[in-house]
Design a protein around this motif. Structure first.
Motif, PDB file in Angstrom:
ATOM      1  N   TYR A 154      31.632  -5.531 -30.324  1.00 29.28           N
ATOM      2  CA  TYR A 154      30.195  -5.690 -30.532  1.00 29.28           C
ATOM      3  C   TYR A 154      29.471  -5.881 -29.201  1.00 29.28           C
ATOM      4  O   TYR A 154      28.434  -5.258 -28.942  1.00 29.28           O
ATOM      5  CB  TYR A 154      29.939  -6.867 -31.468  1.00 29.28           C
ATOM      6  N   THR A 155      30.028  -6.720 -28.342  1.00 30.31           N
ATOM      7  CA  THR A 155      29.416  -6.965 -27.037  1.00 30.31           C
ATOM      8  C   THR A 155      29.426  -5.718 -26.175  1.00 30.31           C
ATOM      9  O   THR A 155      28.424  -5.382 -25.529  1.00 30.31           O
ATOM     10  CB  THR A 155      30.141  -8.120 -26.330  1.00 30.31           C
ATOM     11  N   LEU A 156      30.543  -5.000 -26.157  1.00 32.43           N
ATOM     12  CA  LEU A 156      30.622  -3.774 -25.366  1.00 32.43           C
ATOM     13  C   LEU A 156      29.656  -2.711 -25.868  1.00 32.43           C
ATOM     14  O   LEU A 156      29.041  -1.989 -25.071  1.00 32.43           O
ATOM     15  CB  LEU A 156      32.054  -3.236 -25.362  1.00 32.43           C
ATOM     16  N   ILE A 157      29.492  -2.611 -27.173  1.00 34.01           N
ATOM     17  CA  ILE A 157      28.547  -1.644 -27.735  1.00 34.01           C
ATOM     18  C   ILE A 157      27.117  -2.007 -27.334  1.00 34.01           C
ATOM     19  O   ILE A 157      26.323  -1.135 -26.958  1.00 34.01           O
ATOM     20  CB  ILE A 157      28.697  -1.558 -29.271  1.00 34.01           C
TER      21      ILE A 157
ATOM     22  N   TYR B 172      19.091   4.113 -18.612  1.00 33.54           N
ATOM     23  CA  TYR B 172      19.251   5.403 -17.936  1.00 33.54           C
ATOM     24  C   TYR B 172      18.271   6.436 -18.483  1.00 33.54           C
ATOM     25  O   TYR B 172      17.581   7.122 -17.728  1.00 33.54           O
ATOM     26  CB  TYR B 172      20.688   5.905 -18.078  1.00 33.54           C
ATOM     27  N   VAL B 173      18.211   6.542 -19.807  1.00 32.93           N
ATOM     28  CA  VAL B 173      17.311   7.521 -20.430  1.00 32.93           C
ATOM     29  C   VAL B 173      15.856   7.178 -20.105  1.00 32.93           C
ATOM     30  O   VAL B 173      15.052   8.075 -19.805  1.00 32.93           O
ATOM     31  CB  VAL B 173      17.552   7.577 -21.958  1.00 32.93           C
ATOM     32  N   SER B 174      15.525   5.908 -20.128  1.00 33.92           N
ATOM     33  CA  SER B 174      14.152   5.497 -19.804  1.00 33.92           C
ATOM     34  C   SER B 174      13.792   5.851 -18.375  1.00 33.92           C
ATOM     35  O   SER B 174      12.709   6.374 -18.110  1.00 33.92           O
ATOM     36  CB  SER B 174      13.980   3.994 -20.015  1.00 33.92           C
ATOM     37  N   ALA B 175      14.693   5.574 -17.448  1.00 37.60           N
ATOM     38  CA  ALA B 175      14.411   5.832 -16.037  1.00 37.60           C
ATOM     39  C   ALA B 175      14.316   7.324 -15.746  1.00 37.60           C
ATOM     40  O   ALA B 175      13.505   7.747 -14.911  1.00 37.60           O
ATOM     41  CB  ALA B 175      15.488   5.204 -15.169  1.00 37.60           C
ATOM     42  N   ARG B 176      15.116   8.121 -16.424  1.00 34.85           N
ATOM     43  CA  ARG B 176      15.140   9.560 -16.146  1.00 34.85           C
ATOM     44  C   ARG B 176      14.079  10.348 -16.901  1.00 34.85           C
ATOM     45  O   ARG B 176      13.598  11.364 -16.393  1.00 34.85           O
ATOM     46  CB  ARG B 176      16.516  10.137 -16.487  1.00 34.85           C
ATOM     47  N   HIS B 177      13.723   9.914 -18.100  1.00 34.75           N
ATOM     48  CA  HIS B 177      12.903  10.775 -18.945  1.00 34.75           C
ATOM     49  C   HIS B 177      11.634  10.132 -19.494  1.00 34.75           C
ATOM     50  O   HIS B 177      10.720  10.854 -19.890  1.00 34.75           O
ATOM     51  CB  HIS B 177      13.744  11.282 -20.126  1.00 34.75           C
ATOM     52  N   LEU B 178      11.554   8.832 -19.568  1.00 35.90           N
ATOM     53  CA  LEU B 178      10.409   8.213 -20.235  1.00 35.90           C
ATOM     54  C   LEU B 178       9.412   7.562 -19.281  1.00 35.90           C
ATOM     55  O   LEU B 178       8.216   7.561 -19.539  1.00 35.90           O
ATOM     56  CB  LEU B 178      10.890   7.165 -21.243  1.00 35.90           C
ATOM     57  N   LEU B 179       9.879   6.980 -18.195  1.00 40.23           N
ATOM     58  CA  LEU B 179       9.004   6.239 -17.290  1.00 40.23           C
ATOM     59  C   LEU B 179       8.512   7.137 -16.157  1.00 40.23           C
ATOM     60  O   LEU B 179       9.243   8.007 -15.678  1.00 40.23           O
ATOM     61  CB  LEU B 179       9.749   5.053 -16.697  1.00 40.23           C
TER      62      LEU B 179
ATOM     63  N   LEU C 213      22.451  -0.726 -23.999  1.00 36.00           N
ATOM     64  CA  LEU C 213      21.390  -1.101 -23.071  1.00 36.00           C
ATOM     65  C   LEU C 213      21.437  -0.278 -21.789  1.00 36.00           C
ATOM     66  O   LEU C 213      20.400   0.134 -21.265  1.00 36.00           O
ATOM     67  CB  LEU C 213      21.479  -2.589 -22.734  1.00 36.00           C
ATOM     68  N   LEU C 214      22.634  -0.020 -21.286  1.00 34.97           N
ATOM     69  CA  LEU C 214      22.760   0.816 -20.093  1.00 34.97           C
ATOM     70  C   LEU C 214      22.267   2.235 -20.366  1.00 34.97           C
ATOM     71  O   LEU C 214      21.553   2.827 -19.545  1.00 34.97           O
ATOM     72  CB  LEU C 214      24.211   0.848 -19.620  1.00 34.97           C
ATOM     73  N   LEU C 215      22.636   2.782 -21.501  1.00 33.83           N
ATOM     74  CA  LEU C 215      22.194   4.122 -21.869  1.00 33.83           C
ATOM     75  C   LEU C 215      20.676   4.163 -22.052  1.00 33.83           C
ATOM     76  O   LEU C 215      20.014   5.100 -21.588  1.00 33.83           O
ATOM     77  CB  LEU C 215      22.905   4.571 -23.145  1.00 33.83           C
ATOM     78  N   LEU C 216      20.121   3.145 -22.691  1.00 36.11           N
ATOM     79  CA  LEU C 216      18.668   3.071 -22.865  1.00 36.11           C
ATOM     80  C   LEU C 216      17.954   3.005 -21.517  1.00 36.11           C
ATOM     81  O   LEU C 216      16.950   3.684 -21.298  1.00 36.11           O
ATOM     82  CB  LEU C 216      18.303   1.859 -23.718  1.00 36.11           C
TER      83      LEU C 216
END
Length: 106
Positions: A27-30, A40-47, A35-38
């Motif tokens: 559960y903790t690893l997931i 990354y996606v935010s930094a590359r595509h949303l912000l 959060l890391l994936l979120l």
């Protein structure tokens, strides 16, 4: 009959505890991976490109210190395994010494 079932009960209790520990770890690893994936996606595509410096300043000066403070405030000090803490501190000190040594040599 009762004496023979006692080891089986202990084994099943140990197995249940191990399963609960593995479930908590998964559960903790997931959560961390999500959060890391979120991020990354935010930094590359949303912000927008300039937002990273503002977010970094917010996290470094306000969010992370607040999180550390609240975590330390609710920490149960009697549950801390001090041998692990000492091992981590020793590993960090050795890493720092190696980096400084290499830096001096270069």
């Amino acid at each position: 009959l009762g004496a023979a079932s006692r080891p089986q009960q202990m084994a099943s209790a140990a197995a249940a505890e191990e399963e609960a520990t593995l479930e908590a770890l998964a559960y903790t690893l997931i959560r961390i991976t999500s959060l890391l994936l979120l991020g990354y996606v935010s930094a590359r595509h949303l912000l927008p490109p300039g937002a990273q410096s503002g977010i970094s300043a917010f996290v470094g000066t306000l969010a992370l210190p607040a999180l550390l403070f609240s975590s330390i405030a609710i920490l149960q000090w009697d549950a801390v395994d001090w041998t692990i803490v000492a091992a981590v501190m020793l590993a960090k000190a050795l890493t720092l010494a190696c980096c400084v040594g290499v830096g001096v040599l270069i």
